[in-house]
Design a protein around this motif. Sequence first.
Motif, PDB file in Angstrom:
ATOM      1  N   PHE A 251       0.839  -1.196   0.000  1.00 34.52           N
ATOM      2  CA  PHE A 251       0.000   0.000   0.000  1.00 34.52           C
ATOM      3  C   PHE A 251       0.875   1.247   0.000  1.00 34.52           C
ATOM      4  CE2 PHE A 251      -2.143  -3.481   2.050  1.00 34.52           C
ATOM      5  CZ  PHE A 251      -3.428  -3.440   1.538  1.00 34.52           C
ATOM      6  N   GLN A 252       0.426   2.249  -0.731  1.00 32.27           N
ATOM      7  CA  GLN A 252       1.166   3.505  -0.735  1.00 32.27           C
ATOM      8  C   GLN A 252       0.252   4.669  -1.100  1.00 32.27           C
ATOM      9  OE1 GLN A 252       4.016   2.282  -3.955  1.00 32.27           O
ATOM     10  NE2 GLN A 252       3.380   4.217  -4.923  1.00 32.27           N
ATOM     11  N   SER A 253       0.653   5.858  -0.643  1.00 30.70           N
ATOM     12  CA  SER A 253      -0.094   7.079  -0.954  1.00 30.70           C
ATOM     13  C   SER A 253       0.456   7.762  -2.197  1.00 30.70           C
ATOM     14  CB  SER A 253      -0.038   8.055   0.222  1.00 30.70           C
ATOM     15  OG  SER A 253      -0.662   7.492   1.361  1.00 30.70           O
ATOM     16  N   LYS A 254       1.721   7.531  -2.498  1.00 31.13           N
ATOM     17  CA  LYS A 254       2.366   8.200  -3.630  1.00 31.13           C
ATOM     18  C   LYS A 254       1.885   7.612  -4.943  1.00 31.13           C
ATOM     19  CE  LYS A 254       6.898   9.504  -5.453  1.00 31.13           C
ATOM     20  NZ  LYS A 254       8.364   9.358  -5.298  1.00 31.13           N
ATOM     21  N   LYS A 255       1.501   8.487  -5.847  1.00 32.38           N
ATOM     22  CA  LYS A 255       1.011   8.078  -7.158  1.00 32.38           C
ATOM     23  C   LYS A 255       2.105   7.400  -7.971  1.00 32.38           C
ATOM     24  CE  LYS A 255      -1.263  10.028 -11.205  1.00 32.38           C
ATOM     25  NZ  LYS A 255      -1.773  11.264 -11.836  1.00 32.38           N
ATOM     26  N   ILE A 256       1.721   6.398  -8.756  1.00 30.58           N
ATOM     27  CA  ILE A 256       2.655   5.677  -9.616  1.00 30.58           C
ATOM     28  C   ILE A 256       2.582   6.265 -11.026  1.00 30.58           C
ATOM     29  CG2 ILE A 256       3.148   3.452 -10.709  1.00 30.58           C
ATOM     30  CD1 ILE A 256       2.198   2.129  -8.116  1.00 30.58           C
ATOM     31  N   ARG A 257       3.714   6.665 -11.566  1.00 30.79           N
ATOM     32  CA  ARG A 257       3.775   7.243 -12.905  1.00 30.79           C
ATOM     33  C   ARG A 257       3.793   6.147 -13.965  1.00 30.79           C
ATOM     34  NH1 ARG A 257       2.018  12.280 -12.121  1.00 30.79           N
ATOM     35  NH2 ARG A 257       3.094  13.253 -10.356  1.00 30.79           N
ATOM     36  N   LEU A 258       3.484   6.527 -15.207  1.00 33.84           N
ATOM     37  CA  LEU A 258       3.371   5.536 -16.278  1.00 33.84           C
ATOM     38  C   LEU A 258       4.669   4.754 -16.494  1.00 33.84           C
ATOM     39  CD1 LEU A 258       1.245   6.923 -19.250  1.00 33.84           C
ATOM     40  CD2 LEU A 258       0.689   5.139 -17.616  1.00 33.84           C
ATOM     41  N   LYS A 259       5.797   5.453 -16.477  1.00 34.15           N
ATOM     42  CA  LYS A 259       7.075   4.774 -16.693  1.00 34.15           C
ATOM     43  C   LYS A 259       7.305   3.703 -15.626  1.00 34.15           C
ATOM     44  CE  LYS A 259      11.974   5.767 -17.517  1.00 34.15           C
ATOM     45  NZ  LYS A 259      13.015   6.843 -17.585  1.00 34.15           N
ATOM     46  N   GLN A 260       6.991   4.036 -14.379  1.00 38.95           N
ATOM     47  CA  GLN A 260       7.134   3.073 -13.290  1.00 38.95           C
ATOM     48  C   GLN A 260       6.110   1.954 -13.421  1.00 38.95           C
ATOM     49  OE1 GLN A 260       6.418   4.702  -9.400  1.00 38.95           O
ATOM     50  NE2 GLN A 260       7.087   2.850  -8.325  1.00 38.95           N
ATOM     51  N   LEU A 261       4.907   2.309 -13.874  1.00 37.66           N
ATOM     52  CA  LEU A 261       3.848   1.316 -14.052  1.00 37.66           C
ATOM     53  C   LEU A 261       4.290   0.221 -15.026  1.00 37.66           C
ATOM     54  CD1 LEU A 261       0.696   0.842 -13.418  1.00 37.66           C
ATOM     55  CD2 LEU A 261       0.347   1.818 -15.689  1.00 37.66           C
ATOM     56  N   LEU A 262       4.851   0.622 -16.152  1.00 34.72           N
ATOM     57  CA  LEU A 262       5.275  -0.350 -17.155  1.00 34.72           C
ATOM     58  C   LEU A 262       6.430  -1.204 -16.632  1.00 34.72           C
ATOM     59  CD1 LEU A 262       5.053   1.764 -20.433  1.00 34.72           C
ATOM     60  CD2 LEU A 262       3.366   0.213 -19.445  1.00 34.72           C
ATOM     61  N   LYS A 263       7.296  -0.626 -15.822  1.00 34.63           N
ATOM     62  CA  LYS A 263       8.381  -1.407 -15.217  1.00 34.63           C
ATOM     63  C   LYS A 263       7.811  -2.471 -14.285  1.00 34.63           C
ATOM     64  CE  LYS A 263      12.693  -1.037 -12.603  1.00 34.63           C
ATOM     65  NZ  LYS A 263      12.352  -2.164 -11.685  1.00 34.63           N
ATOM     66  N   LEU A 264       6.813  -2.102 -13.490  1.00 34.82           N
ATOM     67  CA  LEU A 264       6.181  -3.056 -12.579  1.00 34.82           C
ATOM     68  C   LEU A 264       5.494  -4.181 -13.358  1.00 34.82           C
ATOM     69  CD1 LEU A 264       4.690  -0.507 -10.027  1.00 34.82           C
ATOM     70  CD2 LEU A 264       6.498  -2.171  -9.541  1.00 34.82           C
ATOM     71  N   TYR A 265       4.852  -3.815 -14.458  1.00 29.65           N
ATOM     72  CA  TYR A 265       4.215  -4.847 -15.289  1.00 29.65           C
ATOM     73  C   TYR A 265       5.248  -5.803 -15.893  1.00 29.65           C
ATOM     74  CZ  TYR A 265      -0.303  -2.405 -15.246  1.00 29.65           C
ATOM     75  OH  TYR A 265      -1.497  -1.828 -14.877  1.00 29.65           O
ATOM     76  N   SER A 266       6.434  -5.270 -16.217  1.00 29.30           N
ATOM     77  CA  SER A 266       7.463  -6.112 -16.838  1.00 29.30           C
ATOM     78  C   SER A 266       7.974  -7.189 -15.885  1.00 29.30           C
ATOM     79  CB  SER A 266       8.638  -5.240 -17.311  1.00 29.30           C
ATOM     80  OG  SER A 266       9.392  -4.763 -16.200  1.00 29.30           O
ATOM     81  N   GLU A 267       7.688  -7.023 -14.588  1.00 28.67           N
ATOM     82  CA  GLU A 267       8.201  -7.959 -13.586  1.00 28.67           C
ATOM     83  C   GLU A 267       7.240  -9.105 -13.301  1.00 28.67           C
ATOM     84  OE1 GLU A 267       8.919  -5.291 -10.364  1.00 28.67           O
ATOM     85  OE2 GLU A 267      10.763  -4.471 -11.248  1.00 28.67           O
ATOM     86  N   ALA A 268       6.209  -9.270 -14.144  1.00 26.29           N
ATOM     87  CA  ALA A 268       5.250 -10.358 -13.950  1.00 26.29           C
ATOM     88  C   ALA A 268       4.849 -10.958 -15.301  1.00 26.29           C
ATOM     89  CB  ALA A 268       4.010  -9.857 -13.218  1.00 26.29           C
ATOM     90  N   GLU A 269       4.344 -12.175 -15.258  1.00 21.87           N
ATOM     91  CA  GLU A 269       3.872 -12.841 -16.472  1.00 21.87           C
ATOM     92  C   GLU A 269       2.441 -12.443 -16.822  1.00 21.87           C
ATOM     93  OE1 GLU A 269       4.534 -17.150 -16.599  1.00 21.87           O
ATOM     94  OE2 GLU A 269       5.903 -16.918 -14.905  1.00 21.87           O
TER      95      GLU A 269
END
Length: 332
Positions: free
Chosen positions: A225-243
């Motif tokens: 959980f976090q209050s800080k918004k996730i930016r698009l660049k970070q979002l795509l990096k997080l997606y790259s870490e899963a199948e």
Amino acid sequence: MKQKICLISFDNWHYDKYIIKLLQQKGIDAYHINLGGYKHANLISRVINVFSKIFLGINLKTKKKQEHILSELEKNGQHDIILVINPDVIELKYHQLIKQHTKKYIAYLYDSLHRCPVDHLLNAGLFDEVFSFDEQDAKAHNFIKMNNYIYFDKKPIPAEKPPYKITTISSFDKRFPIYNTIANQLEQMKAPFHFIFVSRNINFKKFKYNFKAEAGAKTNKQLLFQSKKIRLKQLLKLYSEAEIILDIVQNNQTGLSFRVFEAMGMQKKLITDNKTIVNYPFYNPNNILIIDRDNPVITPEFLATDYEPVPEAIYNQYTLDNWVSTIFNLQK
């Protein structure tokens, strides 16, 4: 002369900058009025606005945002097309003034009318065309059905398996119990997952949920959980870490969220509760698992198979280039 196009939106996630960039690459004089980026001029303005909201029920910032739109349009002269994304954030009287600055005035809805009603605008006959991502809304109101889009270049399928089987990044809202149930299933299956929930006052909301929840529904300890918004660049990096990307839609939504197109562009499998996805040409039960939001079940068989690439001709229907060409009636 170059065609002049203005895009007006409340672009919290910064998807819309890609629309402007592509239009400019096509030689169009295009610019963006982002209401999400508008700020108070100074501390005094902020304090005055607080008192106005409390004692007068008037949000001066909202008024100034709309006046800012008119100011920017006047600087740029007459337009060929003005596109407003989710026009519910603008009052009718300002829409009527905006329309005076363009030959063609169009709207795109990437929220359902259930969440963001615009009846007061539709009845006024403002728009020359209205596009909607939601199939039911399009049929009910004679909108032009138009999907969201893949806003980045296709990513290659990685040679090595990423660290997580499933990931999701979501706001903390009424969908949370569904995500929590799925997390508990994945934990029992020993399938690694990475679920992040973002919201203001997140710790209080989490506490409130646990206070009301029964023992078996308490928040899974692996959730983040976090209050800080996730930016698009970070979002795509997080997606790259899963199948696999997990997407639970808002109530009464039939349109496809950006998660669907992010999964396609990243060549990831998808789990969703949006049953309308079976009607799309890219649907492949090997790649997409449809679950029941009231009783979500993640099958081991789906987790075990690899992603199958979408045929290029079908994939190209959902690119930003196709979206821009269709919305603005450009030659491809």
